[in-house]
Motif scaffolding. Structure first.
Motif, PDB file in Angstrom:
ATOM      1  N   ALA A   1      16.757 -37.744 -23.760  1.00 34.96           N
ATOM      2  CA  ALA A   1      15.584 -37.062 -24.307  1.00 34.96           C
ATOM      3  C   ALA A   1      15.984 -35.952 -25.271  1.00 34.96           C
ATOM      4  O   ALA A   1      15.480 -35.882 -26.390  1.00 34.96           O
ATOM      5  CB  ALA A   1      14.732 -36.490 -23.176  1.00 34.96           C
ATOM      6  N   TYR A   2      16.939 -35.102 -24.856  1.00 33.02           N
ATOM      7  CA  TYR A   2      17.168 -33.868 -25.608  1.00 33.02           C
ATOM      8  C   TYR A   2      18.599 -33.380 -25.426  1.00 33.02           C
ATOM      9  O   TYR A   2      19.169 -33.471 -24.343  1.00 33.02           O
ATOM     10  CB  TYR A   2      16.204 -32.812 -25.091  1.00 33.02           C
ATOM     11  N   VAL A   3      19.157 -32.865 -26.524  1.00 31.93           N
ATOM     12  CA  VAL A   3      20.488 -32.247 -26.515  1.00 31.93           C
ATOM     13  C   VAL A   3      20.342 -30.820 -27.011  1.00 31.93           C
ATOM     14  O   VAL A   3      19.658 -30.559 -28.013  1.00 31.93           O
ATOM     15  CB  VAL A   3      21.469 -33.030 -27.416  1.00 31.93           C
ATOM     16  N   ALA A   4      20.972 -29.887 -26.320  1.00 34.97           N
ATOM     17  CA  ALA A   4      20.818 -28.463 -26.638  1.00 34.97           C
ATOM     18  C   ALA A   4      21.324 -28.123 -28.027  1.00 34.97           C
ATOM     19  O   ALA A   4      22.339 -28.651 -28.487  1.00 34.97           O
ATOM     20  CB  ALA A   4      21.554 -27.626 -25.603  1.00 34.97           C
ATOM     21  N   GLY A   5      20.602 -27.213 -28.669  1.00 34.71           N
ATOM     22  CA  GLY A   5      21.038 -26.642 -29.936  1.00 34.71           C
ATOM     23  C   GLY A   5      21.232 -25.149 -29.743  1.00 34.71           C
ATOM     24  O   GLY A   5      20.878 -24.589 -28.692  1.00 34.71           O
TER      25      GLY A   5
ATOM     26  N   ARG B   1      12.874 -49.022 -24.612  1.00 33.05           N
ATOM     27  CA  ARG B   1      14.044 -48.366 -25.210  1.00 33.05           C
ATOM     28  C   ARG B   1      14.044 -48.524 -26.728  1.00 33.05           C
ATOM     29  O   ARG B   1      14.397 -47.593 -27.464  1.00 33.05           O
ATOM     30  CB  ARG B   1      15.336 -48.938 -24.609  1.00 33.05           C
ATOM     31  N   GLU B   2      13.652 -49.712 -27.190  1.00 34.76           N
ATOM     32  CA  GLU B   2      13.592 -49.966 -28.632  1.00 34.76           C
ATOM     33  C   GLU B   2      12.580 -49.035 -29.307  1.00 34.76           C
ATOM     34  O   GLU B   2      12.863 -48.426 -30.356  1.00 34.76           O
ATOM     35  CB  GLU B   2      13.215 -51.423 -28.880  1.00 34.76           C
ATOM     36  N   LEU B   3      11.408 -48.909 -28.708  1.00 34.80           N
ATOM     37  CA  LEU B   3      10.364 -48.066 -29.287  1.00 34.80           C
ATOM     38  C   LEU B   3      10.677 -46.590 -29.105  1.00 34.80           C
ATOM     39  O   LEU B   3      10.350 -45.763 -29.967  1.00 34.80           O
ATOM     40  CB  LEU B   3       9.007 -48.419 -28.660  1.00 34.80           C
ATOM     41  N   LEU B   4      11.329 -46.246 -27.992  1.00 35.00           N
ATOM     42  CA  LEU B   4      11.731 -44.855 -27.776  1.00 35.00           C
ATOM     43  C   LEU B   4      12.711 -44.416 -28.857  1.00 35.00           C
ATOM     44  O   LEU B   4      12.618 -43.292 -29.382  1.00 35.00           O
ATOM     45  CB  LEU B   4      12.374 -44.694 -26.387  1.00 35.00           C
ATOM     46  N   ALA B   5      13.645 -45.288 -29.208  1.00 33.63           N
ATOM     47  CA  ALA B   5      14.609 -44.959 -30.262  1.00 33.63           C
ATOM     48  C   ALA B   5      13.892 -44.676 -31.579  1.00 33.63           C
ATOM     49  O   ALA B   5      14.263 -43.757 -32.320  1.00 33.63           O
ATOM     50  CB  ALA B   5      15.605 -46.098 -30.437  1.00 33.63           C
ATOM     51  N   LYS B   6      12.841 -45.445 -31.850  1.00 32.18           N
ATOM     52  CA  LYS B   6      12.087 -45.230 -33.085  1.00 32.18           C
ATOM     53  C   LYS B   6      11.336 -43.907 -33.063  1.00 32.18           C
ATOM     54  O   LYS B   6      11.309 -43.168 -34.044  1.00 32.18           O
ATOM     55  CB  LYS B   6      11.108 -46.385 -33.311  1.00 32.18           C
ATOM     56  N   THR B   7      10.726 -43.604 -31.917  1.00 26.35           N
ATOM     57  CA  THR B   7       9.958 -42.361 -31.860  1.00 26.35           C
ATOM     58  C   THR B   7      10.861 -41.134 -31.800  1.00 26.35           C
ATOM     59  O   THR B   7      10.488 -40.053 -32.260  1.00 26.35           O
ATOM     60  CB  THR B   7       8.974 -42.373 -30.672  1.00 26.35           C
TER      61      THR B   7
ATOM     62  N   PRO C   1      18.347 -37.530 -29.341  1.00 21.07           N
ATOM     63  CA  PRO C   1      19.193 -38.720 -29.552  1.00 21.07           C
ATOM     64  C   PRO C   1      18.381 -40.013 -29.626  1.00 21.07           C
ATOM     65  O   PRO C   1      17.423 -40.197 -28.886  1.00 21.07           O
ATOM     66  CB  PRO C   1      20.095 -38.731 -28.317  1.00 21.07           C
ATOM     67  N   GLN C   2      18.798 -40.883 -30.520  1.00 15.81           N
ATOM     68  CA  GLN C   2      18.140 -42.174 -30.666  1.00 15.81           C
ATOM     69  C   GLN C   2      18.835 -43.258 -29.849  1.00 15.81           C
ATOM     70  O   GLN C   2      18.311 -44.361 -29.717  1.00 15.81           O
ATOM     71  CB  GLN C   2      18.105 -42.564 -32.146  1.00 15.81           C
ATOM     72  N   ALA C   3      20.007 -42.939 -29.315  1.00 15.32           N
ATOM     73  CA  ALA C   3      20.751 -43.891 -28.485  1.00 15.32           C
ATOM     74  C   ALA C   3      21.492 -43.122 -27.407  1.00 15.32           C
ATOM     75  O   ALA C   3      21.814 -41.940 -27.577  1.00 15.32           O
ATOM     76  CB  ALA C   3      21.732 -44.694 -29.335  1.00 15.32           C
ATOM     77  N   VAL C   4      21.748 -43.784 -26.308  1.00 12.66           N
ATOM     78  CA  VAL C   4      22.502 -43.168 -25.214  1.00 12.66           C
ATOM     79  C   VAL C   4      23.960 -43.044 -25.625  1.00 12.66           C
ATOM     80  O   VAL C   4      24.563 -44.004 -26.096  1.00 12.66           O
ATOM     81  CB  VAL C   4      22.385 -44.019 -23.930  1.00 12.66           C
ATOM     82  N   HIS C   5      24.500 -41.859 -25.460  1.00 12.10           N
ATOM     83  CA  HIS C   5      25.898 -41.594 -25.802  1.00 12.10           C
ATOM     84  C   HIS C   5      26.632 -41.300 -24.497  1.00 12.10           C
ATOM     85  O   HIS C   5      26.552 -40.205 -23.951  1.00 12.10           O
ATOM     86  CB  HIS C   5      25.975 -40.400 -26.752  1.00 12.10           C
ATOM     87  N   VAL C   6      27.349 -42.302 -23.980  1.00 10.95           N
ATOM     88  CA  VAL C   6      27.961 -42.196 -22.657  1.00 10.95           C
ATOM     89  C   VAL C   6      28.978 -41.063 -22.588  1.00 10.95           C
ATOM     90  O   VAL C   6      29.033 -40.318 -21.595  1.00 10.95           O
ATOM     91  CB  VAL C   6      28.623 -43.535 -22.260  1.00 10.95           C
TER      92      VAL C   6
ATOM     93  N   GLY D   1      23.225 -53.559 -21.573  1.00  8.07           N
ATOM     94  CA  GLY D   1      22.922 -53.872 -22.957  1.00  8.07           C
ATOM     95  C   GLY D   1      22.903 -52.644 -23.855  1.00  8.07           C
ATOM     96  O   GLY D   1      22.941 -52.763 -25.082  1.00  8.07           O
ATOM     97  N   GLU D   2      22.854 -51.452 -23.262  1.00  3.03           N
ATOM     98  CA  GLU D   2      22.800 -50.210 -24.046  1.00  3.03           C
ATOM     99  C   GLU D   2      24.171 -49.566 -24.191  1.00  3.03           C
ATOM    100  O   GLU D   2      24.299 -48.568 -24.895  1.00  3.03           O
ATOM    101  CB  GLU D   2      21.845 -49.214 -23.383  1.00  3.03           C
ATOM    102  N   LEU D   3      25.166 -50.097 -23.509  1.00  5.73           N
ATOM    103  CA  LEU D   3      26.506 -49.502 -23.600  1.00  5.73           C
ATOM    104  C   LEU D   3      27.110 -49.805 -24.971  1.00  5.73           C
ATOM    105  O   LEU D   3      26.962 -50.914 -25.484  1.00  5.73           O
ATOM    106  CB  LEU D   3      27.411 -50.065 -22.494  1.00  5.73           C
TER     107      LEU D   3
END
Length: 322
Positions: free
Chosen positions: A114-118, A245-251, A285-290, A319-321
């Motif tokens: 959802a969110y990464v600190a700035g 997940r596909e639509l979440l990445a777009k939003t 983030p638009q994608a999960v960054h492990v 499938g998201e890795l």
């Protein structure tokens, strides 16, 4: 004889056209629909969930074939309990809460970050008349946090440790965000850990000062929150969640337009225009960054919030890795 040949010719043409029709139909396989047309998603902090809220209100999910209904979470709600009771299908929560639950045996599946600190998006604050002006000044500070052993505890410990404070001597008191200023004023705590929009509101309305930026050093660009569901729901609804997940990445792309996020905050976070314009924003983030998520798990283990190392990749759909 001529008639016979003409009949054979017509028959050959009919057969050829029929075979072409069959071939054409076989070349256009139909995609199975999602198992569910409607997802109930529990959402919390309006700053951290702003893109998702915008995507729903602007119809992005609906146009993509998924009806997403948002359920508001309060500070008193337990997001994981709501998942377990099936009150929501997907839930927003801070990463520390999710990882601790996973380490304790809850089978979770992360559907997206959802969110990464700035810079300035989470901090330890004091009031203007406080003598606590240096994070290393008090050897045993009392810190207000919204939840025990949560993101606030983890990042406040890191910031104070960097300032020379023994983390074992810090006392954390669980106080809701809307009660933190009063706790500071009464002397109940020495500092309070806040995130946006509470941080900017405290500065605007009460003159709060930043004692230490908790998105700095070991917690710079730190993953704060994610969307998750149970592994059972993930296994039962793979197509639905793949579409989510596909639509979440777009939003989430909407989060790159900081102006759009700030313009939306007065409505979704009940802020005035001036306060909304001053909120410190992180990234969406638009994608999960492990590897990024693993930083959270490793810091938790180092702080004693996890007894063993947690593999963040084990919580991400295969499938998201990357």
């Amino acid at each position: 004889m001529r008639t016979h040949r003409r009949a054979l010719f017509v028959l050959a043409v009919v057969l050829l056209l029929g075979s072409c029709s069959v071939f054409t139909e076989s070349e256009e396989p139909t995609t199975p629909p999602p198992e569910k047309e409607r997802l109930v998603v529990g959402v919390g902090n309006a700053v951290e969930t702003a893109p998702l809220r915008l995507g729903v209100s602007e119809g992005l999910f609906r146009r993509g074939g998924l009806d997403v209904e948002l359920t508001e979470l309060t500070e008193d709600d337990d997001p994981l309990a709501m998942l377990a009771k099936e009150e929501v299908d997907v839930v927003f929560a801070d990463d520390v809460t999710l990882f601790r639950a996973a380490a304790e045996g809850t089978e979770l599946s992360l559907q997206g970050e959802a969110y990464v600190a700035g810079t300035g998006s989470m901090a330890l604050v004091t009031l203007p008349d406080s003598a606590y002006t240096d994070p290393g000044k008090l050897p045993a500070p009392r810190i207000a946090v919204p939840a025990r052993d949560g993101l606030g505890t983890l990042t406040a410990r890191s910031a104070l440790k960097a300032a020379g404070v023994d983390p074992n001597k810090i006392t954390f008191q669980v106080i809701p965000f809307d009660g933190m200023v009063e706790a500071l004023r009464s002397g109940q705590v020495d500092a309070a850990w806040m995130v946006e929009p509470y941080l900017t509101t405290a500065q605007m309305e009460h003159g709060a000062r930043v004692l230490a930026d908790c998105a700095h050093g070991a917690t710079e660009s730190f993953p704060m929150s994610a969307y998750a569901t149970t592994e059972q729901f993930n296994e039962a609804n793979p197509r639905t969640l793949a579409l989510f997940r596909e639509l979440l990445a777009k939003t989430q792309q909407k989060g790159s337009d900081r102006g759009a996020v700030r313009r939306a905050l007065p409505e979704i976070a009940d802020l005035d225009d001036v306060t909304a314009s001053l909120v410190s924003l992180g990234s969406y983030p638009q994608a999960v960054h492990v590897e990024r998520l693993q930083r959270v798990a490793d810091l938790m283990q180092g702080a004693g919030l996890l007894s063993e190392r947690l593999d963040a990749a084990s919580l991400v759909p295969k499938g998201e890795l990357p």
